[in-house]
Design an enzyme around this catalytic site. Sequence first.
Site, PDB file in Angstrom:
ATOM      1  N   GLU A 427       0.871  -1.174   0.000  1.00  0.00           N
ATOM      2  CA  GLU A 427       0.000   0.000   0.000  1.00  0.00           C
ATOM      3  C   GLU A 427       0.909   1.226   0.000  1.00  0.00           C
ATOM      4  OE1 GLU A 427      -2.771   0.522   3.264  1.00  0.00           O
ATOM      5  OE2 GLU A 427      -3.490   2.428   2.436  1.00  0.00           O
ATOM      6  N   ASN A 482      -4.240   5.089  -2.297  1.00  0.00           N
ATOM      7  CA  ASN A 482      -5.427   5.694  -1.658  1.00  0.00           C
ATOM      8  C   ASN A 482      -5.948   6.882  -2.467  1.00  0.00           C
ATOM      9  OD1 ASN A 482      -5.626   4.365   1.168  1.00  0.00           O
ATOM     10  ND2 ASN A 482      -3.454   4.821   0.907  1.00  0.00           N
ATOM     11  N   GLU A 514      -7.830   2.424  -3.239  1.00  0.00           N
ATOM     12  CA  GLU A 514      -8.557   2.293  -1.970  1.00  0.00           C
ATOM     13  C   GLU A 514      -9.406   3.547  -1.780  1.00  0.00           C
ATOM     14  OE1 GLU A 514      -6.066   1.337   1.352  1.00  0.00           O
ATOM     15  OE2 GLU A 514      -5.123  -0.359   0.308  1.00  0.00           O
ATOM     16  N   ASP A 544     -11.938   0.969   1.890  1.00  0.00           N
ATOM     17  CA  ASP A 544     -10.989   1.175   3.005  1.00  0.00           C
ATOM     18  C   ASP A 544     -11.737   1.465   4.307  1.00  0.00           C
ATOM     19  OD1 ASP A 544      -8.539   1.405   4.161  1.00  0.00           O
ATOM     20  OD2 ASP A 544      -7.874   3.141   3.001  1.00  0.00           O
ATOM     21  N   GLU A 601      -6.028  -4.597   8.325  1.00  0.00           N
ATOM     22  CA  GLU A 601      -4.894  -3.668   8.466  1.00  0.00           C
ATOM     23  C   GLU A 601      -4.647  -3.426   9.950  1.00  0.00           C
ATOM     24  OE1 GLU A 601      -6.145  -0.172   6.296  1.00  0.00           O
ATOM     25  OE2 GLU A 601      -7.427   0.465   7.941  1.00  0.00           O
TER      26      GLU A 601
END
Length: 653
Positions: A427, A482, A514, A544, A601
């Site tokens: 990520e 993201n 995300e 997310d 996560e």
Amino acid sequence: MKNLLSGMRLQKDNPTFLIAQYNALSSQIPILYILLVINALAVAITHIHTAPIWLALYIPVALSVVCVFRIAWWQIHGKEQVTAEYAYNVMRRTIVLAAVLTFAFGGWAVALYQYGNAYQQGQIAYFLVVAGISCVFCLMHLPLAAILTTAITFSFMVVTFMFSGKSVFVATATSVIFLSFPFVRVINSYFQNFAGLVRLTEELGDKQAEAERLNLINSRNALQDQLTGLPNRRSFFRELQDMLLQYPDRPPIIGLVDLDGFKPVNDVFGHAAGDLVLKQTAERFLTIMGGKGTVARLGGDEFGIIFPRDMAEVVVAEIGQAFCSALREPYEIPGGSIRISGSCGIVVPEGQGHTAEQLYEKADFALYQVKSRRNGSVEFFSHHLEEILRQRHLIELELQGDDFARELSLEYQPIIDLGDGRVVGFEALARWNSARLGRISPDAFIPAAERTAMIGKMTRILFAEALTALAQMPAPLRLSFNLSARDICDHETSMTLLAMIHGAGIDPRRIEFEITETALLSDFNTAYEVIGLLRATGITIALDDFGTGFSSLSHIHRLEFDKIKIDKSFVMQFDRDVRCMNITRSVANLCRNLGIVSVAEGVESEAIADALLASGVRLAQGYHFSRPLRLENAIAFARESEIATQQPLAASA
Ligand code: C2E
Ligand code: CA
Ligand code: CA
């Protein structure tokens, strides 16, 4: 002629016209009387020795006294504002009086005629003609009176002089007869013009009144909220600005109230129900304020309060609590009752030099804090919040500086397959090392970039770096990036991102975006379209922070996410808090049933990693495996994990 006849009648059904006639007459009639008196006295003086004293003096003096009274009356009452009915009655009396007085003056003049010599008789003729002409001009606004008086004076003259036997007088009488026709025409056309003018003035007046009415409605609309009748945002700020100008030393306390759970009311029960809730809320707030201060609707489900300046802070706090309690009371809507809640942010300004916007921002910030606690209560803007807000402003300012783009970078946190321990991807997480402010957390600068509309630019800079990084990562490895709410609700940004992927020659299937649920709330339809477009190219989409927002099943169903990321707040507490464990397991089950991959996560221990695997979670990331790493370290980390699992990776792309 028809016009004249209709003009002779007093128009009782036309009040504006009656009043206009009255006003015009009030300035003309005194002149008529003055002319009459002067002329009559002139005749009297020349006849004082030839005619009997009662006829030569007493009668004209008596008539002149009547005239003087009438002059005085018109001087006093003529300027007054009168009603149509009053004007009508006065004018009726005026017609009668005009006829009577003309008759009296005419009779008197004719009576004198026999006493004078030829010159004096000529003067009588002159008197009668002047009287007739004066009546025509001064009574034009009252045609019946004008015609009556002229007809009476001219009749006296014609009858007296026609039969006088003196050719000069007979000729004069004859010419007077012919003179009377153009006079009637003049009276008629003047009166028609006057009537037209009054009509025009009236129409203009109507139009002006209509324009003023519309103006009033417009200015009221501009300052009033149509639904609740409360002052609107503009009015709220205007009043606040006025107060700050007027009392710079004692600015008012202001509050903001925001409803929680209002949007679902609109979505589920319809806008009519939403409107009812807003109206009832407005009423409840007004009742609590008890007619003091100002309650305004600032837009949507946000209300603004300006508290009275003499209200103590404790009372303000109580009222804030009362607002929150009032919001928790059930709302009656057709088909049942519903419950919502709400929070209140208040700022008590200290010192001076505040602007309306600053006060609003502070109250809004306090509101934002209390809303994030989700317990529907009151928060005062404190020194602590002031410091946070100051930092926020510093960040916003620094973001817009020239160095920002250069100071941005990415770190990469490995995402691990819990089954075999292999790194499946990374990520990408934004980092900002500001020369002036030091390292700033993305939790601080990303919202700031969103507020200052810098986010699109920032996303493009970071994504370019992410694509370069991905090009260096061994082939099956994927990269999650993201996107902020603003990015996903913006066609332009999404098209730019696609063009960048194409330009970099990267396989879109190696990329995952995300997004959080808040992104969907602001503009679901655009987000839906953009997500569809991205997925069509092979990009996968992960939801997310699942569990922290609305966690709406309908969103999952409609948007067909490829992955759901279970928020770290649940995962980190997994082994300590039963509720967190249950939530994590439920989400894992949900994903399994829907065929969606779940990612945990914030995995910080081996025990949690094992428990997650046992719960059916496939992928995980967290400090237990690795903190976010610089690119070289991330690639090295992936290679090491490959060696450890003894499954060689493909050569570098
Ligand atoms: P996120 O997307 O939920 O990212 C995960 C955050 O959790 C990251 O914080 C990461 O460093 C942290 N984290 C990872 N593992 C652990 C763990 O085991 N324990 C704990 N306590 N934390 C862990 P970070 O990097 O500070 O990012 C915060 C948030 O900022 C991100 O949350 C994301 O919403 C946002 N963000 C980061 N980079 C970007 C970006 O490039 N674009 C956008 N739009 N948002 C970004
Ligand atoms: Ca993320
Ligand atoms: Ca997250």
